[in-house]
Design a protein around this motif. Structure first.
Motif, PDB file in Angstrom:
ATOM      1  N   ILE A  63       0.874  -1.169   0.000  1.00 56.34           N
ATOM      2  CA  ILE A  63       0.000   0.000   0.000  1.00 56.34           C
ATOM      3  C   ILE A  63       0.913   1.221   0.000  1.00 56.34           C
ATOM      4  N   THR A  64       0.524   2.253  -0.737  1.00 54.58           N
ATOM      5  CA  THR A  64       1.405   3.421  -0.812  1.00 54.58           C
ATOM      6  C   THR A  64       0.630   4.718  -0.968  1.00 54.58           C
ATOM      7  N   LEU A  65       1.194   5.787  -0.411  1.00 54.73           N
ATOM      8  CA  LEU A  65       0.791   7.124  -0.822  1.00 54.73           C
ATOM      9  C   LEU A  65       1.303   7.342  -2.239  1.00 54.73           C
ATOM     10  N   THR A  66       0.584   8.116  -3.016  1.00 57.72           N
ATOM     11  CA  THR A  66       0.993   8.460  -4.361  1.00 57.72           C
ATOM     12  C   THR A  66       1.637   9.846  -4.362  1.00 57.72           C
ATOM     13  N   PHE A  67       2.043  10.301  -5.546  1.00 56.28           N
ATOM     14  CA  PHE A  67       2.569  11.656  -5.643  1.00 56.28           C
ATOM     15  C   PHE A  67       1.576  12.667  -5.069  1.00 56.28           C
ATOM     16  N   GLY A  68       0.294  12.484  -5.398  1.00 50.69           N
ATOM     17  CA  GLY A  68      -0.709  13.436  -4.933  1.00 50.69           C
ATOM     18  C   GLY A  68      -0.794  13.529  -3.431  1.00 50.69           C
ATOM     19  N   GLY A  69      -0.724  12.399  -2.745  1.00 47.09           N
ATOM     20  CA  GLY A  69      -0.757  12.413  -1.292  1.00 47.09           C
ATOM     21  C   GLY A  69       0.514  12.965  -0.693  1.00 47.09           C
ATOM     22  N   ILE A  70       1.653  12.540  -1.217  1.00 42.06           N
ATOM     23  CA  ILE A  70       2.948  12.979  -0.689  1.00 42.06           C
ATOM     24  C   ILE A  70       3.132  14.481  -0.856  1.00 42.06           C
ATOM     25  N   ASN A  71       2.756  14.987  -2.006  1.00 47.23           N
ATOM     26  CA  ASN A  71       3.076  16.372  -2.344  1.00 47.23           C
ATOM     27  C   ASN A  71       2.181  17.410  -1.682  1.00 47.23           C
ATOM     28  N   THR A  72       1.302  16.975  -0.777  1.00 50.41           N
ATOM     29  CA  THR A  72       0.542  17.932   0.036  1.00 50.41           C
ATOM     30  C   THR A  72       1.324  18.385   1.264  1.00 50.41           C
ATOM     31  N   ALA A  73       2.422  17.710   1.585  1.00 44.24           N
ATOM     32  CA  ALA A  73       3.170  18.001   2.812  1.00 44.24           C
ATOM     33  C   ALA A  73       3.891  19.338   2.726  1.00 44.24           C
ATOM     34  N   ASP A  74       4.069  19.976   3.876  1.00 39.96           N
ATOM     35  CA  ASP A  74       4.883  21.195   3.924  1.00 39.96           C
ATOM     36  C   ASP A  74       6.290  20.909   3.420  1.00 39.96           C
ATOM     37  N   GLU A  75       6.887  19.843   3.942  1.00 37.14           N
ATOM     38  CA  GLU A  75       8.240  19.490   3.531  1.00 37.14           C
ATOM     39  C   GLU A  75       8.296  18.013   3.153  1.00 37.14           C
ATOM     40  N   VAL A  76       9.045  17.722   2.101  1.00 38.19           N
ATOM     41  CA  VAL A  76       9.358  16.356   1.711  1.00 38.19           C
ATOM     42  C   VAL A  76      10.868  16.180   1.807  1.00 38.19           C
ATOM     43  N   TRP A  77      11.274  15.146   2.538  1.00 40.98           N
ATOM     44  CA  TRP A  77      12.695  14.843   2.699  1.00 40.98           C
ATOM     45  C   TRP A  77      13.016  13.538   1.986  1.00 40.98           C
ATOM     46  N   LEU A  78      13.989  13.570   1.100  1.00 38.12           N
ATOM     47  CA  LEU A  78      14.479  12.365   0.434  1.00 38.12           C
ATOM     48  C   LEU A  78      15.831  12.031   1.035  1.00 38.12           C
ATOM     49  N   ILE A  79      15.907  10.876   1.676  1.00 35.13           N
ATOM     50  CA  ILE A  79      17.064  10.511   2.488  1.00 35.13           C
ATOM     51  C   ILE A  79      17.745   9.302   1.852  1.00 35.13           C
ATOM     52  N   ALA A  80      19.033   9.429   1.547  1.00 32.82           N
ATOM     53  CA  ALA A  80      19.728   8.331   0.871  1.00 32.82           C
ATOM     54  C   ALA A  80      21.156   8.217   1.374  1.00 32.82           C
ATOM     55  N   ALA A  81      21.587   6.972   1.568  1.00 30.76           N
ATOM     56  CA  ALA A  81      22.955   6.684   1.994  1.00 30.76           C
ATOM     57  C   ALA A  81      23.496   5.534   1.167  1.00 30.76           C
TER      58      ALA A  81
END
Length: 257
Positions: free
Chosen positions: A187-205
């Motif tokens: 189950i996942t949020l889509t772009f539409g759900g994610i992009n309502t947030a004040d901030e989106v953080w993409l974290i990668a190592a």
């Protein structure tokens, strides 16, 4: 226009500590402004390190954990308590150590839940829970202060995979079948759900994420590079270690940009 930034840390340990401190500060600021905070959690190794670092930090005591809502960006459609669920990881490494309000921990439904082995019904249930939290009106998503996302080596985010139907979805939450990464049902949020947030953080190592990070930051389209399709309303933050940033142009690779 949404602001965007890239911050490069020397290694994964420093990255995890920095993200944990940043998350705590964001929660404190949200509670000062609105009286509460709402955070979307992710899964994976670096997320676990972030949660462990936050749980061990003295700054945790500056947060009123009873006034934080926790949501998830995606979930493996596995039974409750399965160690592969993102919920289980977050509970074990952070939530179970905090005085959270259980009613404000919004786990995505599992196949042993009220909808049984029906991920579409489970996704609809989660969408309804989000809409209820949004309150009356036309909004389908509550106020989200921060959405945290990992990045796959194929540039997927949450469980939105390159070329899969979820990249075209208009709904905020959907079921995913046939995912290229096991388990295949999610189950996942889509772009539409994610992009309502004040901030989106993409974290990668790690160097295994370097090509995906470079593609997403080079202007690649979101259909084949989902990480390029997410953005916060106020800010989009790329939080990387040096290995994950190695394929970026030099202007991005200077630590603490």
């Amino acid at each position: 226009m949404t602001a965007a930034s890239v911050v490069v840390h020397p290694n994964a340990d420093v990255l995890a500590q920095s993200v944990a401190a940043r998350l705590a500060t964001s929660i404190i600021d949200a509670q000062a402004a609105r009286g509460e905070a709402s955070i979307v959690l992710t899964g994976g190794r670096i997320a676990k390190a972030v949660y462990t670092a936050l749980g061990a930090s003295p700054i945790r005591d500056a947060i009123d954990w009873g006034r934080v809502d926790f949501w998830w960006g995606d979930e493996r459609f596995l039974p409750s308590g399965d160690p592969e669920r993102n919920e289980t990881q977050a509970r074990d490494s952070l939530l179970d150590t905090l005085p959270v309000d259980p009613a404000r921990v919004h786990a995505m439904p599992a196949p042993d839940g009220p909808d049984g082995d029906d991920p579409e019904a489970a996704a609809a249930r989660y969408a309804a829970e989000l809409a209820t939290a949004a309150g009356p009106g036309s909004r389908t998503m509550p106020h989200l202060d921060v959405v945290m996302l990992g990045i796959g080596e194929d540039a997927h985010v949450a469980s939105v995979f390159p070329g899969h139907p979820a990249v075209y979805e208009s709904r905020d939450v959907v079921a995913v079948r046939g995912a290229p990464k096991p388990p295949s049902t999610r189950i996942t949020l889509t772009f539409g759900g994610i992009n309502t947030a004040d901030e989106v953080w993409l974290i990668a190592a790690g160097g295994g994420k370097a090509d995906a990070v470079a593609l997403a930051l080079s202007g690649s389209g979101p259909t084949q590079t989902p990480a390029a399709g997410v953005a916060g309303v106020a800010h989009t933050r790329w939080l990387l270690d040096r290995s994950a940033a190695v394929a970026l142009p030099a202007r991005f690779r200077s630590p603490r940009r």
